[in-house]
Design a protein around this motif. Structure first.
Motif, PDB file in Angstrom:
ATOM      1  N   GLY A 185       0.828  -1.217   0.000  1.00 39.46           N
ATOM      2  CA  GLY A 185       0.000   0.000   0.000  1.00 39.46           C
ATOM      3  C   GLY A 185       0.853   1.253   0.000  1.00 39.46           C
ATOM      4  N   GLU A 186       1.937   1.230   0.793  1.00 36.33           N
ATOM      5  CA  GLU A 186       2.803   2.413   0.869  1.00 36.33           C
ATOM      6  C   GLU A 186       3.553   2.635  -0.439  1.00 36.33           C
ATOM      7  OE1 GLU A 186       5.012   1.558   4.366  1.00 36.33           O
ATOM      8  OE2 GLU A 186       3.438   2.308   5.685  1.00 36.33           O
ATOM      9  N   ILE A 187       3.965   1.522  -1.066  1.00 37.05           N
ATOM     10  CA  ILE A 187       4.682   1.661  -2.350  1.00 37.05           C
ATOM     11  C   ILE A 187       3.738   2.245  -3.395  1.00 37.05           C
ATOM     12  CG2 ILE A 187       5.868   0.397  -4.190  1.00 37.05           C
ATOM     13  CD1 ILE A 187       6.836  -1.574  -2.042  1.00 37.05           C
ATOM     14  N   VAL A 188       2.485   1.753  -3.390  1.00 37.82           N
ATOM     15  CA  VAL A 188       1.486   2.291  -4.332  1.00 37.82           C
ATOM     16  C   VAL A 188       1.278   3.780  -4.062  1.00 37.82           C
ATOM     17  CG1 VAL A 188      -0.959   2.234  -4.965  1.00 37.82           C
ATOM     18  CG2 VAL A 188       0.315   0.115  -4.808  1.00 37.82           C
ATOM     19  N   ASN A 189       1.298   4.161  -2.778  1.00 39.75           N
ATOM     20  CA  ASN A 189       1.134   5.562  -2.418  1.00 39.75           C
ATOM     21  C   ASN A 189       2.293   6.424  -2.906  1.00 39.75           C
ATOM     22  OD1 ASN A 189      -0.749   7.212  -1.374  1.00 39.75           O
ATOM     23  ND2 ASN A 189      -0.528   6.556   0.724  1.00 39.75           N
ATOM     24  N   LEU A 190       3.507   5.861  -2.864  1.00 44.11           N
ATOM     25  CA  LEU A 190       4.669   6.587  -3.407  1.00 44.11           C
ATOM     26  C   LEU A 190       4.425   6.895  -4.872  1.00 44.11           C
ATOM     27  CD1 LEU A 190       7.781   4.633  -2.019  1.00 44.11           C
ATOM     28  CD2 LEU A 190       7.030   6.895  -1.347  1.00 44.11           C
ATOM     29  N   VAL A 191       3.868   5.893  -5.570  1.00 47.17           N
ATOM     30  CA  VAL A 191       3.669   6.048  -7.008  1.00 47.17           C
ATOM     31  C   VAL A 191       2.518   6.984  -7.320  1.00 47.17           C
ATOM     32  CG1 VAL A 191       3.024   4.781  -9.071  1.00 47.17           C
ATOM     33  CG2 VAL A 191       4.669   3.816  -7.518  1.00 47.17           C
ATOM     34  N   SER A 192       1.461   6.964  -6.459  1.00 50.32           N
ATOM     35  CA  SER A 192       0.302   7.811  -6.793  1.00 50.32           C
ATOM     36  C   SER A 192       0.395   9.181  -6.133  1.00 50.32           C
ATOM     37  CB  SER A 192      -1.001   7.111  -6.402  1.00 50.32           C
ATOM     38  OG  SER A 192      -0.991   6.845  -5.016  1.00 50.32           O
ATOM     39  N   ALA A 193       0.423   9.206  -4.800  1.00 47.53           N
ATOM     40  CA  ALA A 193       0.336  10.503  -4.110  1.00 47.53           C
ATOM     41  C   ALA A 193       1.618  11.316  -4.230  1.00 47.53           C
ATOM     42  CB  ALA A 193      -0.019  10.269  -2.646  1.00 47.53           C
ATOM     43  N   ASP A 194       2.768  10.666  -3.986  1.00 49.27           N
ATOM     44  CA  ASP A 194       4.015  11.445  -3.932  1.00 49.27           C
ATOM     45  C   ASP A 194       4.449  11.958  -5.304  1.00 49.27           C
ATOM     46  OD1 ASP A 194       4.716  11.427  -1.101  1.00 49.27           O
ATOM     47  OD2 ASP A 194       4.774   9.276  -1.344  1.00 49.27           O
ATOM     48  N   THR A 195       4.214  11.153  -6.353  1.00 45.83           N
ATOM     49  CA  THR A 195       4.578  11.669  -7.686  1.00 45.83           C
ATOM     50  C   THR A 195       3.698  12.867  -8.025  1.00 45.83           C
ATOM     51  OG1 THR A 195       3.137  10.000  -8.624  1.00 45.83           O
ATOM     52  CG2 THR A 195       5.459   9.521  -8.683  1.00 45.83           C
ATOM     53  N   GLN A 196       2.434  12.825  -7.582  1.00 46.23           N
ATOM     54  CA  GLN A 196       1.530  13.955  -7.831  1.00 46.23           C
ATOM     55  C   GLN A 196       2.055  15.220  -7.149  1.00 46.23           C
ATOM     56  OE1 GLN A 196      -1.179  13.824  -9.923  1.00 46.23           O
ATOM     57  NE2 GLN A 196      -1.079  16.026  -9.641  1.00 46.23           N
ATOM     58  N   LYS A 197       2.559  15.071  -5.932  1.00 42.46           N
ATOM     59  CA  LYS A 197       3.113  16.227  -5.201  1.00 42.46           C
ATOM     60  C   LYS A 197       4.313  16.817  -5.955  1.00 42.46           C
ATOM     61  CE  LYS A 197       0.941  15.759  -1.024  1.00 42.46           C
ATOM     62  NZ  LYS A 197      -0.080  14.911  -1.570  1.00 42.46           N
ATOM     63  N   LEU A 198       5.132  15.942  -6.528  1.00 42.17           N
ATOM     64  CA  LEU A 198       6.292  16.438  -7.282  1.00 42.17           C
ATOM     65  C   LEU A 198       5.836  17.186  -8.526  1.00 42.17           C
ATOM     66  CD1 LEU A 198       9.006  13.631  -7.167  1.00 42.17           C
ATOM     67  CD2 LEU A 198       8.792  15.654  -5.771  1.00 42.17           C
ATOM     68  N   MET A 199       4.750  16.690  -9.169  1.00 43.70           N
ATOM     69  CA  MET A 199       4.247  17.375 -10.364  1.00 43.70           C
ATOM     70  C   MET A 199       3.725  18.771 -10.012  1.00 43.70           C
ATOM     71  SD  MET A 199       2.370  14.135 -12.056  1.00 43.70           S
ATOM     72  CE  MET A 199       1.713  14.863 -13.542  1.00 43.70           C
ATOM     73  N   ASP A 200       3.009  18.856  -8.871  1.00 43.31           N
ATOM     74  CA  ASP A 200       2.520  20.168  -8.436  1.00 43.31           C
ATOM     75  C   ASP A 200       3.694  21.099  -8.157  1.00 43.31           C
ATOM     76  OD1 ASP A 200       0.057  19.097  -8.577  1.00 43.31           O
ATOM     77  OD2 ASP A 200      -0.195  18.767  -6.429  1.00 43.31           O
ATOM     78  N   PHE A 201       4.732  20.544  -7.562  1.00 41.20           N
ATOM     79  CA  PHE A 201       5.920  21.323  -7.210  1.00 41.20           C
ATOM     80  C   PHE A 201       6.548  21.940  -8.462  1.00 41.20           C
ATOM     81  CE2 PHE A 201      10.642  21.013  -6.894  1.00 41.20           C
ATOM     82  CZ  PHE A 201      10.850  22.072  -6.034  1.00 41.20           C
ATOM     83  N   VAL A 202       6.626  21.151  -9.534  1.00 37.28           N
ATOM     84  CA  VAL A 202       7.220  21.658 -10.779  1.00 37.28           C
ATOM     85  C   VAL A 202       6.444  22.878 -11.272  1.00 37.28           C
ATOM     86  CG1 VAL A 202       7.625  21.112 -13.210  1.00 37.28           C
ATOM     87  CG2 VAL A 202       8.184  19.433 -11.473  1.00 37.28           C
ATOM     88  N   VAL A 203       5.103  22.810 -11.161  1.00 35.26           N
ATOM     89  CA  VAL A 203       4.270  23.902 -11.678  1.00 35.26           C
ATOM     90  C   VAL A 203       4.401  25.164 -10.818  1.00 35.26           C
ATOM     91  CG1 VAL A 203       1.907  24.601 -12.226  1.00 35.26           C
ATOM     92  CG2 VAL A 203       2.659  22.287 -12.724  1.00 35.26           C
ATOM     93  N   TYR A 204       4.462  24.984  -9.489  1.00 32.38           N
ATOM     94  CA  TYR A 204       4.388  26.161  -8.616  1.00 32.38           C
ATOM     95  C   TYR A 204       5.737  26.625  -8.069  1.00 32.38           C
ATOM     96  CZ  TYR A 204      -0.598  25.592  -8.865  1.00 32.38           C
ATOM     97  OH  TYR A 204      -1.876  25.514  -9.328  1.00 32.38           O
ATOM     98  N   PHE A 205       6.800  25.875  -8.369  1.00 31.77           N
ATOM     99  CA  PHE A 205       8.094  26.194  -7.768  1.00 31.77           C
ATOM    100  C   PHE A 205       8.544  27.619  -8.093  1.00 31.77           C
ATOM    101  CE2 PHE A 205      12.693  26.436  -8.707  1.00 31.77           C
ATOM    102  CZ  PHE A 205      13.141  26.512  -7.401  1.00 31.77           C
ATOM    103  N   ASN A 206       8.383  28.046  -9.361  1.00 36.56           N
ATOM    104  CA  ASN A 206       8.889  29.371  -9.747  1.00 36.56           C
ATOM    105  C   ASN A 206       8.224  30.503  -8.965  1.00 36.56           C
ATOM    106  OD1 ASN A 206      11.006  29.015 -11.555  1.00 36.56           O
ATOM    107  ND2 ASN A 206       9.590  28.443 -13.175  1.00 36.56           N
ATOM    108  N   ALA A 207       6.972  30.255  -8.537  1.00 31.89           N
ATOM    109  CA  ALA A 207       6.273  31.307  -7.781  1.00 31.89           C
ATOM    110  C   ALA A 207       6.996  31.621  -6.474  1.00 31.89           C
ATOM    111  CB  ALA A 207       4.845  30.867  -7.497  1.00 31.89           C
ATOM    112  N   VAL A 208       7.743  30.636  -5.937  1.00 30.27           N
ATOM    113  CA  VAL A 208       8.416  30.845  -4.656  1.00 30.27           C
ATOM    114  C   VAL A 208       9.394  32.014  -4.738  1.00 30.27           C
ATOM    115  CG1 VAL A 208       9.962  29.795  -2.956  1.00 30.27           C
ATOM    116  CG2 VAL A 208       8.135  28.447  -3.966  1.00 30.27           C
ATOM    117  N   TRP A 209      10.136  32.113  -5.846  1.00 33.68           N
ATOM    118  CA  TRP A 209      11.097  33.231  -5.930  1.00 33.68           C
ATOM    119  C   TRP A 209      10.587  34.378  -6.797  1.00 33.68           C
ATOM    120  CZ3 TRP A 209      13.210  34.523 -10.714  1.00 33.68           C
ATOM    121  CH2 TRP A 209      13.043  33.575 -11.729  1.00 33.68           C
TER     122      TRP A 209
END
Length: 1460
Positions: A402-426
């Motif tokens: 279950g945790e491995i599946v979560n790495l693949v579903s939830a955590d990859t999604q968080k990284l994708m969001d990060f790519v989109v919003y990262f530039n706003a930080v600076w």
């Protein structure tokens, strides 16, 4: 020349003081305007040529497009030369005055020739569409517009006849330039040899530069989706650079290098600690945290190296976008009431162009971000999958499936969001600083008041963002959601056990417990978010109020006129975006950091070393210790020992699956492995056996025959093409084991490691397999075979026997040698081999042959044989068309009207207040200035403050109210929907779980529920606020210029049309993407569970390839999904920019009648339209896309359900059943309607306290009897009575909780050992301990550090199979019901433990009715009756002694087992 320069210098002066119609001097038109494009081309050409030289994409054949460009270029060049000679001839007398005029045509012609050379160079280097030349032609056309206007004006004044040649020449020249620009919008043909052979290639490859920036290449798919619902076949194949193989192959090398660095660091740290001294606990914890931090950082660095350069191009776009936004408001401050009309039109057009450029750059940036996000997702999924194939057992125990599946579903999604919003930080802080700088220019030191307000708001939001990320990261996301998904995964894996034991309610409570905690944390997080949003929305008013207030109060001479008010307001509106983005960006970044840590930790966990033996296999004291053994080639080695003595560990050691402490293992040749618990893929029988090899017909048939699978294939609906459910759900235990064995035999390996493959099959089938496969005459006779076994009868034929006790080999030798030693083994043999097998193997070929011809009618546990032959699992299907209205109704119904109406009212109130306060500002700005000051300033400021306070504070409250209300509505709805989904799934019959892959169900519980939790309320919030905001803007524009309605209405229709066009496609893409996600999870699940088998067979590369295909298939629908949003937004924003242009031009036209205040208000508000429109569409699409989740969660409401768990009116006595009599009356059972009956007319009476053994070949219907008694399958005809009560008339839980089964597959759930024995906490600790003692587990459990609270890992993997079987026995002893069914329950334990279990059952269940489905006939020889099943009938039934004397089927079975 000097004089000429002076002319240019005076030009601007002339222009700025011109009367209403400005015109540039003839001199300027013929020089500067001609030279600008030429200078651009000559300056940049060398760099561009160098770029082309370095990037060769192949050679393009001369095409019509290229020829047309060359012809037009030739015409343009010749025009220049003709003009040169014309001037020479016509104006020869005053040539010295016109030297400049003479130069221009030559420069122009030379530049066109250079452009033609570049066209040819591009063709040779394979460049299909040129942005460089496109910009050149744009410049040329724009610079020619001024002379064009002048020429037209002149022709109208003087008539065209005055100089017809010059006019015609100029107009022709201009037309050809336009044609060149037009041709530049198309892409050339592909280079030679690069023609695309793919079935449905992505059109972006063939798109021109213009088509790429406007996303027009996507239009084809939108049109297709609008006409017919899209299907997977309509989607484009993935581009080469987006494919898993391409992305991961490079990345894997980088990551391996980074991991090596990390390990080096660790070693250095470890060696730094003095040897022998143990680190204190805090220091160890610190080091562990440090490792997690650095592994996350290393992962980020690896990803940045791979995807950084492409991401930077996007960053460049967003910087341009921000520059255009600020310049737009900077222009507004130059606008002056008394300026001539042409300036108004000029500024209006300039604002329109800047808005368009802003849109283009913004969406290029978003496109880049999403592309990078998609590639990051592919990369991370690939790395996690590859890791799961090499992770070692100790690391594997720390993370569940279950945790491995979560790495693949939830955590990859968080990284994708990060790519989109990262530039706003600076970028956001820079934007804020710029806006404040411009405000300072407008209002002087008063801007400091605004800065102070911003500074006050920031810490509050920083604090909120931190709290939220803590809530999400520490509480929701990680702990409770992980826990819930893990539990769901186990429930789905062990659903049969839950049904047998009637434990659904206990687990339902556990899941809901996690869910409540998850929602509680979500609610807290949403309340904080609402405070944050409310503070931001009231911030714009606070900033304005503070600045205007201070500005007016500082000095009477400070006048608030329209220009000051609206430029400032426009800047404050711009300020809103970075202010609102920043907390979001920070929180996304914080979440991504946590996800990176989690991923880094998993990806850095220890791997199997390829040089392993003598090892600690389990955490508890199981050591395969100090073992020395050498096995000659081609020999048969039998490994025997008690449960938990380390037999399986020995095989794992040979496979290199466990960590080596000392010594070495060498295995020569290829290996095939049969695990103790068969691992079966969700594929056809044939695919499971061939396992990636090509099919050799005769060998394949021989393997099937040897493994006794031919009779089984006759029963299966499509023979070997029948699909097997997940984990072999629709096969009996024996069939799974034989398929697993056939897979190994088919391999033709050199070494065979067989972990007790004969335990799950009947005695005669076991004997057949031993003779035909494993034994001295079997197909594997020349191979090295290491057989773990509990079957005594096979030992005499082994070349070598190893006796294991507590992980050590105590004795070894041949059968005769060990007997002559008179050690433990000899005693053991004398005790259990009641009838010593004759050494000379009895020639019983014909009997074996006969028994094998008993073709069973139905397979045990085959609960669903679908009509479309062999198909079992249902693929996750995508619905088509737009989301039905019912879904919205269902969603809003769960919330209730009582909450919805106040929400809408609050929104309307909020926007009304905003309108009033803006209107007051415009009135104030229109106030006349008397003696340099305005009158009643204090009153106005007070009203402004009051209105602002209403708008800001009350609206802040209103916004807080609405956002919290919507979030809580979302939580109410998602709680209901999750509850319904869980109830529907748990009330489904077993057949549902066999035909529905667990990936589909997990996908619903993880991704879809997550979308309903967060995405739907977010989308609704945004959509409502922007819809009301749009209404406000439209009202303001219409108040200023009512005539604008003429433009706004058609634009609204166009907008609605584009929107409807788009939603059809977008929704379908969302569905396709969701559907293609399930197989990824299912495959991951399967791989993690069968990793040891995949490694033993060396099939890693094939599984990696399959994983790649599944991820790529998912990305084929994800890629068009985000491009669709860009396509829509670009096109709609151009519509929005039309509104800006309309408002500005109408304001200029109505200059005389309109007040500057209202115009300022209209224009400054219309600037927001573009953003508002794109947000409405985006949020509406998000809502519609995520309502698909409601639809998908709801799908399981209509599937068939089993009977109710309990019946209210039932008058069942509390102590029922008191006697334990069972009566079958003409009982028939079938696995599905239309199929032959699996049990046919069984009539049978079992008396109280009777012990009945049930025997028969695999598939004869033995287990079907058990399924019937527990109503896992309902009767097709006839009835079953227990103590005179018809079991069909009582609730399922009333029935299942009063009788007990010890099932064939021992299933444990992760949790404490006590929870596994007694999930409802109904028994005392004393009762639990006594049941463990009777199950011979007391010593084992009391030696565990946590005793009863010992944590079992997922599936109970940290206990051996035999120990798990004993835990199941302890469950039965705890329940102590009057009826006990044993379904081949002792198949996995050794004979000694089996004897102990049998004696326990005899003593403890003496006054109960016991039904035993047996493989080992010696266990039922003292039963009162034996039933022999054959093809769904009872073929013999009597006491064992009588049956043997009748010399029928039972006698033959006993003779084979050596019992007679």
């Amino acid at each position: 020349w000097l004089r000429y320069c002076c002319v240019i210098a005076t030009f601007w002066q002339h222009l700025l003081n011109t009367p209403p119609n400005p015109d540039l001097t003839q001199c300027f038109q013929n020089t500067v305007l001609v030279w600008v494009p030429c200078i651009y081309l000559w300056l940049l050409a060398p760099f561009y040529c160098l770029h082309l030289y370095c990037h060769d994409r192949g050679h393009i054949q001369m095409s019509c497009l290229c020829s047309a460009k060359m012809v037009l270029g030739f015409l343009l060049a010749s025009f220049g030369f003709v003009e040169f000679f014309y001037i020479l001839l016509e104006r020869s007398q005053d040539i010295q005055h016109h030297m400049v005029f003479l130069l221009s045509p030559i420069i122009r012609s030379m530049t066109v020739i250079l452009a033609m050379c570049i066209i040819q160079l591009e063709r040779i280097r394979g460049c299909r569409s040129s942005i460089f030349l496109f910009l050149f032609w744009v410049l040329a056309v724009v610079c020619a517009l001024v002379p064009l206007r002048a020429k037209i004006q002149l022709a109208m004044d003087e008539g065209i006849a005055s100089d017809i040649v010059r006019y015609l020449a100029f107009f022709s020249y201009f037309t050809i330039q336009l044609a060149q620009l037009f041709l530049c919008c198309f892409a050339d043909q592909p280079p030679e040899g690069k023609t695309i052979s793919e079935k449905n290639p992505c059109p972006v490859k063939d798109a021109s530069f213009l088509s790429k920036i406007l996303f027009w290449w996507f239009t084809g798919l939108v049109v297709k989706g609008y006409r017919n619902p899209l299907e997977a076949g309509d989607l484009w194949t993935l581009r080469e650079e987006d494919r898993s193989q391409k992305i991961i192959s490079d990345l894997e090398q980088d990551w391996t290098a980074e991991c090596a660095k990390l390990q080096k660091q660790e070693k250095a740290l470890a060696s730094g600690v003095a040897l022998g001294s143990r680190l204190p606990e805090q220091a160890q914890l610190l080091r562990k945290l440090q490792k997690e931090q650095s592994s996350g950082f290393f992962l980020l660095r690896t990803l940045a190296r791979k995807f950084g350069p492409y991401f930077l191009t996007g960053t460049l776009c967003i910087i341009f976008h921000d520059a255009f936004i600020t310049s737009n408001s900077a222009f507004m401050k130059d606008i002056d009431e008394d300026a001539p009309l042409w300036k108004g039109y000029f500024y209006a057009t300039l604002m329109f162009l800047l808005s368009c450029l802003q849109s283009l750059f913004n969406h290029q940036y978003m496109y880049t971000c999403f592309t990078v996000g998609m590639r990051v997702k592919t990369a991370v999924m690939g790395l996690v999958y590859r890791k799961s194939l090499v992770i070692n057992s100790s690391a594997r125990r720390t993370c569940t499936v279950g945790e491995i599946v979560n790495l693949v579903s939830a955590d990859t999604q968080k990284l994708m969001d990060f790519v989109v919003y990262f530039n706003a930080v600076w970028l956001a802080p820079i934007e804020i600083a710029l806006c404040l700088f411009f405000l300072w220019q407008q209002l002087g030191p008063s801007a400091l008041a605004g800065i102070a307000t911003v500074i006050l708001i920031f810490p509050l939001n920083g604090f909120i963002a931190k709290k939220r990320s803590k809530l999400q990261v520490k509480e929701i996301q990680m702990k409770f959601m992980d826990g819930r998904i893990r539990l769901m995964n186990e429930i789905l894996n062990g659903i049969k056990i839950l049904k047998f034991y009637a434990w659904e309610k206990a687990f339902l409570e556990q899941v809901l417990g996690y869910r409540e905690k998850e929602l509680k944390a979500l609610k807290k997080s949403q309340i904080l978010y609402s405070i944050s949003i409310a503070s931001f929305n009231s911030s714009s008013f606070l900033i304005a109020f503070a600045m205007f207030g201070v500005y007016v109060m500082l000095d009477d001479k400070n006048v608030l006129d329209a220009q000051k008010v609206f430029v400032s307001m426009a800047l404050i509106n711009i300020l809103k975006t970075p202010l609102s983005q920043l907390p979001f960006a920070i929180s996304t970044t914080l979440q991504a950091v946590v996800s990176l840590k989690r991923l880094g930790k998993y990806l850095c966990s220890e791997e199997l070393k390829m040089e392993n033996v003598s090892k600690a296999y389990r955490k508890i004291h199981f050591f395969v210790d100090r073992i020395s053994v050498s096995v000659p080639r081609g020999s048969l080695v039998a490994v025997v020992g008690h449960v938990g003595s380390g037999k399986s560990s020995l095989l794992s050691a040979m496979l290199g699956e466990t960590e080596k402490r000392s010594g070495q293992v060498t295995v020569k040749g290829s290996v095939a492995y049969v695990p103790q618990q068969a691992w079966i893929q969700n594929a056809t029988v044939q695919d499971n056996i061939i396992f990636g090899r090509e099919k050799l017909k005769t060998w394949y048939h021989r393997v099937l025959e040897a493994c006794a699978l031919l009779p089984d294939l006759d029963i299966l609906p499509a023979g070997d093409a029948t699909e097997i459910g997940e984990k072999g759900l629709n096969l009996s235990g024996g069939q799974k084991q034989r398929v697993s064995l056939a897979r190994a035999v088919y391999r033709k390996a050199d070494v065979y490691l067989l972990d007790d493959p004969l335990s799950a099959v009947d005695a005669h089938v076991g004997q057949h397999i031993f003779d035909k496969v494993i034994g001295p005459k079997g197909v594997l006779r020349d191979k090295t075979r290491i057989l773990v076994t509990h079957g005594m009868s096979f030992l005499p034929q082994a070349d070598l026997i190893l006796v294991l006790v507590d992980g050590e080999i105590t004795e070894s030798g041949s059968y005769q040698e060990l007997l002559s030693h008179h050690g433990a083994f000899a005693d053991f043999i004398h005790t259990f081999a009641s009838t010593e097998r004759k050494e000379s193997a009895i020639q019983r070929g014909e009997e074996t042959f006969q028994t094998l011809n008993m073709e069973p009618v139905s397979e045990t546990d085959q609960e669903q044989v679908p009509e479309d032959l062999g198909k079992l699992t249902e693929v996750d299907k995508a619905r088509t068309g737009r989301v039905r209205l019912d879904m919205y109704k269902k969603y809003f119904k769960t919330i209730g009207l009582a909450i919805i109406i106040p929400i809408v009212f609050l929104y309307a109130f909020q926007q009304g207040a905003s309108l009033a306060y803006n209107y007051w500002l415009s009135k104030w700005a229109d106030d006349p200035v008397v003696n340099g000051t305005q009158i009643d300033t204090d009153l106005k400021l007070t009203v402004f403050g009051a209105l602002g306070f209403v708008q800001g504070e009350l609206v802040g409250v209103a916004i807080f109210g609405t956002t919290v209300a919507i979030s809580i509505c979302g939580i109410i709805a998602s709680r209901h929907l999750h509850m319904d989904l869980l109830n529907n799934v748990l009330h489904s019959p077993m057949s549902f779980f066999e035909s529905t892959p667990s990936g589909n169900l997990l996908n619903r519980f993880a991704k879809e529920i997550d979308a309903i939790d967060c995405m739907v309320p977010e989308g609704l919030k945004m959509m409502l606020s922007y819809v009301f905001k749009l209404m406000e803007v439209c009202i303001i524009v219409l108040m200023a210029t009512p005539f604008a309605a003429v433009i706004i209405l058609p634009l609204a229709f166009l907008y609605a049309f584009v929107q409807s066009f788009y939603v059809a496609t977008s929704c379908q893409l969302r569905r396709l993407e969701a559907v293609s996600r399930s197989p990824i999870y299912t495959h991951f699940n399967e791989t993690v569970q069968g990793a040891s088998v995949i490694r033993a067979f060396g099939e890693q590369s094939r599984f990696i390839l399959q994983a790649n295909e599944r991820v790529d298939f998912n990305q084929t629908s994800y890629f068009p999904r985000f491009v669709a949003t860009r396509w829509l937004a670009v096109n709609l924003e151009f519509v929005g920019n039309g509104v800006v242009l309309a408002a500005a031009i109408l304001s200029v036209m109505g200059k005389s009648t309109l007040s500057p205040g209202i115009v300022g208000l209209a224009v400054s508000h219309s600037l927001q339209v573009t953003g508002i429109l794109s947000w409405i569409v985006r949020s509406w699409t998000d809502v519609e896309n995520n309502i698909v989740s409601v639809e998908r969660v709801n799908e399981y409401a209509d599937t068939p359900k089993e009977a109710s768990w309990s019946i209210e009116s039932s008058s069942l006595p509390q102590a029922w059943p008191q006697n334990g009599t069972i009566e079958f009356q003409d009982y028939g059972l079938q696995y599905r309607k239309g199929l032959e009956l699996a049990l046919k007319g069984i009539t049978l009476h079992i008396h109280e306290r009777e012990k009945v053994g049930i025997v028969g070949r695999t598939g004869a219907g033995k287990s079907s009897l058990a399924l019937g008694i527990f109503r896992i399958l309902e009767a097709a005809k006839g009835k079953i009575f227990i103590d005179g009560v018809d079991i069909a008339d009582i609730g399922l839980h009333d029935l299942r909780s009063r009788i007990t089964i010890i099932p064939q597959d021992p299933v444990l759930f992760s949790g404490s050992l006590r929870m596994n024995l007694d999930p409802f906490d109904t028994y005392t600790d004393e009762e639990v301990w006594s049941s463990l003692e009777l199950a011979h587990l007391k010593n084992f459990v009391s030696n565990l550090p946590d005793k009863l609270n010992h944590e079992c890992t997922e599936g109970g993997e940290n206990l051996s199979l035999g120990q798990r079987q004993l835990v199941c026995l302890a469950r039965a002893l705890l329940r102590k019901t009057k009826i006990l069914v044993l379904d081949e329950a002792t198949a996995a334990v050794d004979l000694e433990t089996d004897t102990l279990i049998q004696s326990t059952i005899r003593t403890q269940f003496e006054d109960c009715t016991v039904l035993t489905i047996a493989h080992r006939l010696n266990t039922i020889m003292d039963y009162t009756r034996v039933i022999v099943m054959d093809r769904g009938h009872i073929s013999e039934m009597d006491s064992p002694a009588n049956l043997i004397s009748q010399r029928g089927q039972f006698y033959r079975m006993c003779r084979e087992a050596g019992l007679v």
